[in-house]
Design an enzyme around this catalytic site. Sequence first.
Site, PDB file in Angstrom:
ATOM      1  N   GLU A   1       9.755 -19.702 -17.413  1.00 19.09           N
ATOM      2  CA  GLU A   1      10.685 -20.344 -18.342  1.00 19.09           C
ATOM      3  C   GLU A   1       9.897 -20.961 -19.493  1.00 19.09           C
ATOM      4  O   GLU A   1       8.853 -21.564 -19.300  1.00 19.09           O
ATOM      5  CB  GLU A   1      11.488 -21.434 -17.623  1.00 19.09           C
TER       6      GLU A   1
ATOM      7  N   LYS B   1      20.722 -19.599 -20.231  1.00 17.98           N
ATOM      8  CA  LYS B   1      20.832 -20.582 -19.148  1.00 17.98           C
ATOM      9  C   LYS B   1      22.233 -21.194 -19.132  1.00 17.98           C
ATOM     10  O   LYS B   1      22.699 -21.757 -20.127  1.00 17.98           O
ATOM     11  CB  LYS B   1      19.774 -21.667 -19.346  1.00 17.98           C
TER      12      LYS B   1
ATOM     13  N   CYS C   1      16.005 -21.421 -13.959  1.00 18.56           N
ATOM     14  CA  CYS C   1      15.682 -22.756 -13.455  1.00 18.56           C
ATOM     15  C   CYS C   1      16.865 -23.461 -12.783  1.00 18.56           C
ATOM     16  O   CYS C   1      17.223 -23.145 -11.663  1.00 18.56           O
ATOM     17  CB  CYS C   1      15.093 -23.599 -14.593  1.00 18.56           C
TER      18      CYS C   1
END
Length: 275
Positions: A43, A113, A154
Amino acid sequence: MTKIKLALCQMNVVDNKKENIKRAHSMIKESVSKNADFIILPEMFNCPYSNDKFIEYGEKENNSPTLNEISELAKTNKVYILAGSIPEREENKLYNTSYLFDKQGNVIAKHRKMHLFDIDVKGKVTFKESDVLTAGNKVTVAETEFGKIGIGICYDIRFPELARIMVENGALILVYPGAFNMTTGSSHWELLFRSRAIDNQAFCIGVAPALNKNASYHSYGHSIIVNPWGKVIAQASEKESLIISEIDLNEIKKIREELPLIKNKRNDIYKIILR
């Protein structure tokens, strides 16, 4: 193709975009020399994990020196590369976005995300991505020669509904480039990857930046591969490192036959609805 040689590039990210791209290039080339089929970056691999740096380092998809470099590496070396994530700029918005390149250097999937990292663990860590980032709104499952791959980033891994939707859409491998911190990482990183692997009887992979003590945000590292039984088959420390590990997708069928969780779901009673 059921056996895949993975390369997890746990690189040290610094406050210099050119140096980060150069380091990614080097780790990709080393991965290729070890005959990797599928290379994964962390990331925000081109950018320090900081809201002000997201703004400074943001790139437009159609004018991105970072993505151009990764595309060329994928094409030249005939390898799949998941470009962890970068701060993607679109008009007046910023996204935390991952790009998957095929062997021809084409983008075959992108994931923004979905769940922004807004936390406040008193006395330990506070971060609010939503101050500068916009959340994505699409589930991402990519078709490859290995089969389907689900992509999250994440904090997305903390939401089991997303993983289940990806698996119900055929994903055999769940990949989450991530940058857990030293507080949440030590408590939850391995536990979450093992949980999502067990829940969905799929391979679950996390790739993080290495710990940079000079940075404002301290990444936990510990890039990881978990098999469909929930066994950790490879894991790094907090230091910069390259994990090369082969997985066999035949394990998924075997485990799902032995312990038929997917088959035994009570679809007559409950289901996840994707709006």
